[in-house]
Design a protein around this motif. Structure first.
Motif, short mmCIF file in Angstrom:
data_model
loop_
_atom_site.label_atom_id
_atom_site.label_comp_id
_atom_site.label_asym_id
_atom_site.label_seq_id
_atom_site.Cartn_x
_atom_site.Cartn_y
_atom_site.Cartn_z
N VAL A 248 0.84 -1.21 0.00
CA VAL A 248 0.00 0.00 0.00
C VAL A 248 0.87 1.25 0.00
N LEU A 249 1.93 1.23 0.79
CA LEU A 249 2.80 2.40 0.90
C LEU A 249 3.58 2.67 -0.37
N ARG A 250 3.76 1.64 -1.19
CA ARG A 250 4.49 1.83 -2.45
C ARG A 250 3.61 2.42 -3.55
N GLU A 251 2.29 2.43 -3.31
CA GLU A 251 1.38 3.02 -4.29
C GLU A 251 1.41 4.55 -4.20
N PRO A 252 1.12 5.23 -5.31
CA PRO A 252 1.01 6.70 -5.24
C PRO A 252 -0.07 7.07 -4.23
#
Length: 492
Positions: A248-252
């Motif tokens: 989730v944190l790697r998503e924009p």
């Protein structure tokens, strides 16, 4: 108390309130309808000749049908045996045979595996073939014995012989009470579930139902849509394993997402790197909770979002902190060193009854009412438990003890490293040598000497990996834990 009675009570308290919503099928059930559906499932088991106390294996993705089978087995005195869909057919077969399962119920998407198992003599039926409508005047279902077996949960499915954790109605009711009291959900609160329901997640969802909350089921987790789904369904609660949180944190990130209804996202099962925790708190605000337990002792400690927020406002990173024992749970440290660190010992009514058909192993792990967790940790002066690694994962090289987590964190600080795992291999001179398996970020390059040089700048020399292996991916379980056997096979 038993599982069957808890469902009856919930149907009496909130008969017309929405209990479960399945987004894929768009099916919904109120609490009263859920209770009736469990009885229909029980009637289906009777028609199939599956007797009380017999084991029913479950192989399916997240769905309403899965929950009806899972809960229906326990409510009618059968034993749920949830299986990991990622296992190979041979591994599934070993667990089914070990459990002595009378039947395997499978969901859509698993028919090919079921066909393979049928060839091996396993009785397999589709989940939706089991229900039979009970007559309106049928007698109410019986309460189940507190000491009766309710669940077999296989653990360590890729590390050798099958090992199943036994939970009774009494131990699961204790787990449910711990969750209800720790999470403090209110009637009508929405829990957005994006996790598979095996081996114990379905029990955590049941605790939310027993608070009068609503379950909204997402069939599969998608990192790109998770935050928007929280907003769309006005979720108050959700749960992620560390692997999902990292994705989730790697998503924009969304521009100031509206998370006004969100109370808590529970994170559990594996350690969270400080950098990941920092980024998660920045995205979700003071809404992260951490739970600690294992299949053998679910939900034993809990660090609520409020306490997590307070710790971070006080300038603490909260790394490794998992809160204080919940309600009736016991906690102590066995043979602590001069820093207070030792093996974490757990106690309380939430403990398993033992390992299925493995009395010697059960006796080794359960001693005088205490469970040997295999985890290392210490209890701080404020009562918070800090988990510091697995005792079996400690690398002992040249007479020194090395915590793999410290080396992993150092490797992850290198700009080219996307993922890493550190482990020990036997060494004639040193006892064990420190080794690392590293996944590089796409489009980047690095060699072992570069990573060793990077570690030498941040770590004591004896902690620097002597060997660095580069791999495309690290084999992980759903809970985010590295499957070392498969990694060693991958490395040859």
């Amino acid at each position: 108390m038993d599982i069957s009675t808890l469902f009856t009570q919930a149907a009496c308290k909130w008969p017309q309130a929405l209990a479960i919503k399945d987004l894929r099928s768009q099916r919904e059930l109120t609490f009263a309808e859920l209770n009736h559906a469990l009885d229909d499932f029980g009637a289906g088991l009777e028609e199939l000749g599956v007797g009380k106390g017999e084991r029913v294996a479950l192989l399916a993705d997240t769905s309403l049908d899965y929950l009806l089978a899972d809960y229906g087995c326990m409510a009618h005195g059968r034993v749920r045996v949830p299986l990991d869909p990622s296992l190979a057919p041979s591994e599934l077969l070993a667990q089914i045979k070990d459990a002595g399962a009378r039947v395997l119920l499978f969901g859509t998407g698993h028919s090919r595996v079921a066909a393979t198992l049928i060839e091996q003599g396993v009785v397999c039926l589709a989940l939706d073939e089991v229900r039979v409508q009970r007559p309106a005047d049928a007698p109410a279902r019986d309460a189940q014995a507190r000491t009766g077996l309710a669940s077999l949960n296989y653990t360590g499915g890729t590390t050798g012989a099958p090992k199943a954790v036994m939970h009774t109605h009494a131990s699961l009711c204790a787990v449910l009470q711990n969750i209800v009291m720790a999470r403090a959900a209110l009637p009508g609160d929405v829990l957005l579930n994006v996790r598979p329901l095996w081996p114990i997640a379905a029990v955590a969802l049941l605790a939310h139902l027993l608070s009068g909350g609503q379950l909204t089921l997402v069939e599969r987790f998608e990192a790109s849509t998770f935050v928007s789904q929280l907003q769309q369904h006005r979720a108050a609660f959700s749960s992620l394993v560390p692997t999902q949180l990292l994705r989730v944190l790697r998503e924009p990130s969304l521009a100031e997402p509206d998370l006004s209804t969100l109370k808590s996202i529970d994170i559990g099962a594996a350690a969270i790197a400080p950098s990941v925790l920092d980024d998660a708190c920045q995205l979700f605000g003071p809404r992260l909770s951490v739970l600690y337990g294992m299949t053998e002792a679910p939900w034993t400690c809990y660090l609520s979002a409020a306490h997590m927020g307070q710790l971070r406002r006080n300038g603490e990173s909260a790394e490794g902190l998992v809160g204080r024992p919940v309600f009736a749970a016991g906690l102590r440290i066995d043979r602590p060193d001069d820093q207070g660190m030792g093996e974490i010992m757990l106690a309380g009514p939430q403990l398993m009854a033992g390992y299925w058909q493995q009395p010697e192993l059960s006796a080794n792990v359960l001693q005088d009412g205490w469970l040997r967790s295999g985890d290392l940790g210490r209890i701080r002066a404020d009562g918070h438990l800090q988990v510091m690694g697995r005792s079996k994962e400690i690398i002992r090289s040249g007479g020194k003890s090395i915590q793999p987590g410290e080396v992993i964190e150092c490797l992850l600080a290198h700009p080219q490293v996307a993922d890493a795992h550190v482990f020990g291999l036997a060494d004639l001179e040193w006892g064990e040598r420190v080794c690392a398996a590293v996944v590089l970020k796409p489009g980047t390059e690095a060699c072992g000497e570069q990573l060793q040089s990077h570690c030498q700048q941040l770590l004591s020399r004896f902690k620097v990996p002597r060997q660095v292996y580069f791999v495309a991916t690290l084999p992980r379980s759903h809970y985010g834990k590295i499957q070392l056997n498969r990694l060693l096979e991958q490395l040859g």
